[in-house]
Motif scaffolding. Structure first.
Motif, PDB file in Angstrom:
ATOM      1  N   SER A   1     -17.352  -9.625 -25.246  1.00 31.70           N
ATOM      2  CA  SER A   1     -18.116  -9.178 -26.411  1.00 31.70           C
ATOM      3  C   SER A   1     -17.254  -8.888 -27.632  1.00 31.70           C
ATOM      4  CB  SER A   1     -18.914  -7.913 -26.038  1.00 31.70           C
ATOM      5  OG  SER A   1     -18.038  -6.830 -25.760  1.00 31.70           O
ATOM      6  N   ARG A   2     -15.932  -9.118 -27.527  1.00 32.03           N
ATOM      7  CA  ARG A   2     -15.038  -8.747 -28.630  1.00 32.03           C
ATOM      8  C   ARG A   2     -14.163  -9.930 -29.056  1.00 32.03           C
ATOM      9  NH1 ARG A   2     -15.191  -3.379 -29.410  1.00 32.03           N
ATOM     10  NH2 ARG A   2     -16.409  -2.213 -27.861  1.00 32.03           N
TER      11      ARG A   2
ATOM     12  N   GLN B   1     -11.099  -9.165 -31.456  1.00 32.60           N
ATOM     13  CA  GLN B   1      -9.977  -8.348 -31.020  1.00 32.60           C
ATOM     14  C   GLN B   1      -9.192  -9.108 -29.958  1.00 32.60           C
ATOM     15  OE1 GLN B   1     -12.751  -4.825 -30.374  1.00 32.60           O
ATOM     16  NE2 GLN B   1     -10.873  -3.716 -30.855  1.00 32.60           N
TER      17      GLN B   1
ATOM     18  N   GLU C   1     -16.742  -6.534 -21.602  1.00 25.58           N
ATOM     19  CA  GLU C   1     -16.103  -6.039 -22.829  1.00 25.58           C
ATOM     20  C   GLU C   1     -15.196  -7.106 -23.430  1.00 25.58           C
ATOM     21  OE1 GLU C   1     -16.647  -3.477 -24.579  1.00 25.58           O
ATOM     22  OE2 GLU C   1     -17.769  -2.155 -23.251  1.00 25.58           O
TER      23      GLU C   1
ATOM     24  N   GLY D   1     -14.872   0.301 -23.370  1.00 19.69           N
ATOM     25  CA  GLY D   1     -15.454  -0.058 -24.649  1.00 19.69           C
ATOM     26  C   GLY D   1     -15.249   1.012 -25.700  1.00 19.69           C
TER      27      GLY D   1
ATOM     28  N   ARG E   1     -13.321   0.506 -29.247  1.00 18.65           N
ATOM     29  CA  ARG E   1     -14.039   0.784 -30.489  1.00 18.65           C
ATOM     30  C   ARG E   1     -13.321   1.811 -31.357  1.00 18.65           C
ATOM     31  NH1 ARG E   1     -18.555   2.172 -28.364  1.00 18.65           N
ATOM     32  NH2 ARG E   1     -18.743   4.363 -28.882  1.00 18.65           N
TER      33      ARG E   1
END
Length: 223
Positions: A119-120, A123, A116, A86, A90
């Motif tokens: 949650s993105r 991206q 991960e 993560g 980030r």
């Protein structure tokens, strides 16, 4: 993106300390040639004869020898509210990410990597595991897969959708981790799915090229 450590207009290969074959890493670097290591992934990079542009993480796994060899490329991120994976996602700005070495050795690390991915949604993160390519489904996905290819759908929360090209259509199904998953579906032609909710897609690793074509515009693929 918060506090960029690495900025790349194309793709980045992220390397963790888990299982990643030399062949897979080499293939990834032909597609996403900037290499960034997550903590102990720095040791893995050195073992493969590679020098990452940066090593990002809390530095609790990188060996003393790795620290010495990669001095000047280390970027410690001390907070403990995220994984090293993560932290890389980030602090590395890229058009897309090919991620290896984040599965295999420890199940808790693998589960954290899948979280991960979930949650993105903004991206493009593609996880290359030992046998599979894993990514979060965008709202609409078109995959040109050979007939008979395994296509698994795994919800990471409540999800629903519609499909064409799957042996078992998903229309009208309510997916959730605790009630219904879509393991081992199968392509019967070009696959198109529309997904509402967090859903991971898993296909065999040899289908990386169709995945890239589905997720990236031609310019991002170098076409």
């Amino acid at each position: 993106m918060n506090d960029e450590i690495v900025h790349c207009e194309a793709g980045v290969t992220l390397l963790g300390g888990g299982i990643a074959s030399a062949t897979d890493v080499a293939i990834s670097l032909t597609i996403a040639p900037v290499l960034v290591a997550a903590d102990g992934g720095g040791d893995r990079a050195l073992a493969l004869g590679l020098t990452p542009a940066a090593v990002i993480g809390d530095m609790d796994s990188l060996s003393a020898a790795g620290r010495a060899a990669l001095a000047g490329r280390l970027h410690p991120v001390g907070e403990q509210d995220s994984t090293d994976f993560g932290k890389c996602l980030r602090h590395v700005a890229a058009r897309f990410y090919l991620c290896l070495g984040f599965t295999g050795l420890r199940l808790d690390h693998t589960l954290a990597a899948l979280t991960e991915l979930t949650s993105r949604p903004d991206q493009i993160v593609i996880l290359i595991a030992e046998d599979e390519v894993i990514f979060r489904a965008p709202p609409r996905l078109c995959l040109d897969l050979p007939v008979g290819t395994r296509v698994s759908l795994h919800p990471m929360g409540p999800a629903s959708g519609r499909s064409t090209g799957l042996r078992w259509p998903i229309d009208g199904l309510a997916f959730a981790p605790e009630t219904r998953t879509g393991t081992s579906n199968e392509a019967v032609g070009p696959v198109e799915v529309q997904i509402d909710g967090p859903m991971l897609v898993l296909v065999p690793k040899d289908q990386l090229t169709p995945v890239l074509h589905a997720l990236l515009p031609p310019a991002a693929r170098g076409e």
